[in-house]
Motif scaffolding. Structure first.
Motif, PDB file in Angstrom:
ATOM      1  N   UNK A  17       0.771  -1.249   0.119  1.00  0.00           N
ATOM      2  CA  UNK A  17      -0.092  -0.069  -0.085  1.00  0.00           C
ATOM      3  C   UNK A  17       0.998   1.185  -0.014  1.00  0.00           C
ATOM      4  N   UNK A  18       0.716   2.093  -0.944  1.00  0.00           N
ATOM      5  CA  UNK A  18       1.430   3.354  -1.010  1.00  0.00           C
ATOM      6  C   UNK A  18       0.661   4.585  -0.969  1.00  0.00           C
ATOM      7  N   UNK A  19       0.855   5.433   0.081  1.00  0.00           N
ATOM      8  CA  UNK A  19       0.088   6.682  -0.004  1.00  0.00           C
ATOM      9  C   UNK A  19       0.810   7.904  -0.473  1.00  0.00           C
ATOM     10  N   UNK A  80       8.671   3.969   1.269  1.00  0.00           N
ATOM     11  CA  UNK A  80       8.425   2.585   1.053  1.00  0.00           C
ATOM     12  C   UNK A  80       9.576   2.279   0.384  1.00  0.00           C
ATOM     13  N   UNK A  81      10.020   0.910   0.119  1.00  0.00           N
ATOM     14  CA  UNK A  81      10.784   0.402  -1.021  1.00  0.00           C
ATOM     15  C   UNK A  81      10.410  -0.998  -1.377  1.00  0.00           C
ATOM     16  N   UNK A 101      11.890   8.382 -14.469  1.00  0.00           N
ATOM     17  CA  UNK A 101      12.366   7.844 -13.167  1.00  0.00           C
ATOM     18  C   UNK A 101      13.735   8.256 -13.050  1.00  0.00           C
ATOM     19  N   UNK A 102      14.133   8.495 -11.677  1.00  0.00           N
ATOM     20  CA  UNK A 102      15.625   8.831 -11.184  1.00  0.00           C
ATOM     21  C   UNK A 102      16.431   7.405 -11.163  1.00  0.00           C
ATOM     22  N   UNK A 103      17.099   7.031 -11.915  1.00  0.00           N
ATOM     23  CA  UNK A 103      17.735   5.674 -11.615  1.00  0.00           C
ATOM     24  C   UNK A 103      18.852   5.667 -10.510  1.00  0.00           C
ATOM     25  N   UNK A 104      18.704   5.014  -9.578  1.00  0.00           N
ATOM     26  CA  UNK A 104      19.729   5.036  -8.359  1.00  0.00           C
ATOM     27  C   UNK A 104      20.619   3.777  -8.239  1.00  0.00           C
ATOM     28  N   UNK A 105      20.450   2.758  -9.207  1.00  0.00           N
ATOM     29  CA  UNK A 105      20.994   1.689  -9.355  1.00  0.00           C
ATOM     30  C   UNK A 105      21.042   1.197 -10.670  1.00  0.00           C
ATOM     31  N   UNK A 106      22.123   1.390 -11.551  1.00  0.00           N
ATOM     32  CA  UNK A 106      22.030   1.166 -13.188  1.00  0.00           C
ATOM     33  C   UNK A 106      21.653  -0.585 -13.489  1.00  0.00           C
ATOM     34  N   UNK A 107      21.060  -0.556 -14.298  1.00  0.00           N
ATOM     35  CA  UNK A 107      20.841  -1.927 -14.833  1.00  0.00           C
ATOM     36  C   UNK A 107      22.075  -2.947 -15.115  1.00  0.00           C
ATOM     37  N   UNK A 108      21.981  -3.831 -14.178  1.00  0.00           N
ATOM     38  CA  UNK A 108      23.361  -4.730 -14.368  1.00  0.00           C
ATOM     39  C   UNK A 108      23.101  -6.279 -13.886  1.00  0.00           C
ATOM     40  N   UNK A 122      10.447   6.720  -7.796  1.00  0.00           N
ATOM     41  CA  UNK A 122       9.228   7.382  -8.498  1.00  0.00           C
ATOM     42  C   UNK A 122       8.812   8.972  -8.116  1.00  0.00           C
ATOM     43  N   UNK A 123       7.915   9.755  -8.499  1.00  0.00           N
ATOM     44  CA  UNK A 123       7.940  10.926  -8.359  1.00  0.00           C
ATOM     45  C   UNK A 123       7.500  11.321  -7.017  1.00  0.00           C
ATOM     46  N   UNK A 124       6.953  10.472  -6.026  1.00  0.00           N
ATOM     47  CA  UNK A 124       6.775  10.492  -4.698  1.00  0.00           C
ATOM     48  C   UNK A 124       7.928  10.341  -3.903  1.00  0.00           C
ATOM     49  N   UNK A 125       8.990   9.799  -4.330  1.00  0.00           N
ATOM     50  CA  UNK A 125      10.316   9.610  -3.667  1.00  0.00           C
ATOM     51  C   UNK A 125      10.350   8.119  -3.219  1.00  0.00           C
ATOM     52  N   UNK A 126       9.335   7.291  -3.452  1.00  0.00           N
ATOM     53  CA  UNK A 126       9.483   5.500  -3.340  1.00  0.00           C
ATOM     54  C   UNK A 126      10.623   5.016  -4.015  1.00  0.00           C
ATOM     55  N   UNK A 127      11.193   4.144  -3.451  1.00  0.00           N
ATOM     56  CA  UNK A 127      12.452   3.310  -4.042  1.00  0.00           C
ATOM     57  C   UNK A 127      11.783   2.120  -4.444  1.00  0.00           C
ATOM     58  N   UNK A 128      12.123   1.695  -5.749  1.00  0.00           N
ATOM     59  CA  UNK A 128      11.821   0.629  -6.463  1.00  0.00           C
ATOM     60  C   UNK A 128      12.902   0.033  -7.180  1.00  0.00           C
ATOM     61  N   UNK A 129      12.962  -1.508  -6.791  1.00  0.00           N
ATOM     62  CA  UNK A 129      13.889  -2.260  -7.556  1.00  0.00           C
ATOM     63  C   UNK A 129      13.218  -3.366  -8.418  1.00  0.00           C
ATOM     64  N   UNK A 130      13.627  -3.691  -9.619  1.00  0.00           N
ATOM     65  CA  UNK A 130      13.356  -4.604 -10.747  1.00  0.00           C
ATOM     66  C   UNK A 130      14.167  -5.538 -10.954  1.00  0.00           C
ATOM     67  N   UNK A 131      14.129  -6.728 -10.756  1.00  0.00           N
ATOM     68  CA  UNK A 131      15.237  -7.781 -10.964  1.00  0.00           C
ATOM     69  C   UNK A 131      14.517  -9.036 -11.283  1.00  0.00           C
TER      70      UNK A 131
END
Length: 135
Positions: A17-19, A80-81, A101-108, A122-131
């Protein structure tokens, strides 16, 4: 307590849940990186979002709502992360960059474990990792 990892199990999804201060903008950003539209339940005021869902095409959901300081026990947004499993992190990375998006860890490729991925905010400052790491 047995701390031995289970080798065979059926995973169910966790719904984060993201507010947000601007949940419509956050929903648009999430759709831009590959989430699919789900339900939107407006609040009684007709402006705020009481509840909404976005579906990850590979499984799982996130809920996005308007931040309501009267009901929440914490202050602020962007606290949230999240980690999202994807078979194609390069495609998600490309969409994230296109969505601003602001990339904080490059694709690797990770050397400590078998995974390929990246992280962003994201625009609200939440941290997302995809892998690709799925446990």
């Amino acid at each position: 307590m047995d701390t031995t990892p289970q080798q065979s199990r059926t995973d169910h999804n966790v719904w984060a849940a993201i507010f947000a201060d601007d949940p419509l903008a956050l929903r648009a950003w999430l759709v831009g990186i590959g989430f699919e539209e789900g339900i939107v339940v407006p609040d009684e005021d007709g402006v705020s979002i009481h509840h909404s869902e976005l579906l990850w095409p590979e499984g799982g959901r996130v809920m996005v709502s308007t931040r309501d300081t009267k009901e929440q026990e914490w202050e602020g947004v962007g606290r949230v992360s999240l980690y999202v499993v994807t078979a194609d992190p390069a495609a998600v990375h490309e969409r994230a960059v296109a969505a601003g998006a602001t990339i904080t860890r490059p694709l690797k490729n990770e050397s400590d474990y078998e995974s390929r991925g990246f992280s962003c905010t994201d625009p609200e400052g939440n941290h997302w990792s995809f892998g690709t790491y799925a446990g």
